[in-house]
Motif scaffolding. Structure first.
Motif: not given
Length: 214
Positions: A66-67, A69, A72, A113
């Motif tokens: 999830l880091d 980008r 997202v 997030n």
């Protein structure tokens, strides 16, 4: 033209500037009040590890992913997709023409997030229903892309009490500025016209008599 001359022109043609200012304000208020109100509702969702993940290593790996980008950003495109909009329309029993009245956009809360699903439309109750339905359909549709992630609804949208558009105060300010500028421009044109007329009607100086040579 220096500032002193401009002030003198404005003072001489103040009625022109005042008239255009009044016309600009009146026109702006008239057309602003004729515009239908637009309401906005926001549903907030959180992107996190899927509930189907049971091992700690899988959960940690999903959090590390999830880091990036891009993950997202990809989720931010799903609520505005045609598929999600069509599923939302069917869920709410809306026609295609009704659904077109509602604009869907997304925003990512910086350094989180968390995804905001923002819907704008003419009905305050329905705009909240569309935002919540979009969030639910996104939650159901998103796992087809990334099975290790899931969406959780953090805050559901509530029917707004005030429209976000049209903004009467902003429009009136713009109308006043445009009316003032137009008035100053007309005042300058009138002044130039007055000077040109004065110069064209001014009698030329008599020519000196021609010398006679014998």
């Amino acid at each position: 033209m220096n500032s002193f001359t401009l002030i003198r022109v404005v003072g001489r043609s103040w009625w022109v500037i005042g008239l255009t200012l009044i016309v600009g304000l009146s026109t702006t208020i008239y057309f602003t009040r004729r515009q239908p109100p637009i309401y906005q509702a926001t549903t907030t969702v959180v992107i996190g590890p899927s509930g189907r993940l049971t091992e700690v290593s899988q959960i940690v790996n999903s959090l590390n992913a999830l880091d990036r980008r891009s993950v997202v950003a990809t989720y931010a495109k799903i609520p505005t997709s045609r598929t999600v909009r069509d599923r939302t329309r069917e869920q709410l029993g809306l026609s295609s023409s009704q659904m077109r009245l509602y604009r869907v956009k997304t925003a990512i809360v910086p350094d989180t997030n968390i995804l905001q699903i923002i819907v704008e439309g003419p009905d305050p109750r329905l705009v909240a229903d569309v935002a919540n339905a979009i969030a639910e359909q996104t939650k159901n549709y998103a796992p087809e892309f990334y099975g290790i992630f899931g969406l959780s609804i953090l805050d559901r949208a509530l029917p707004p009490t005030r429209p976000v558009a049209p903004e009467l105060a902003r429009n009136v300010s713009l109308g006043a500025v445009l009316g003032l500028l137009l008035g100053i421009g007309l005042a300058l044109l009138i002044e130039y016209g007055r000077r040109w007329k004065h110069a064209s009607t001014k009698e030329p100086a008599p020519e000196p008599p021609a010398e006679l040579y014998v």
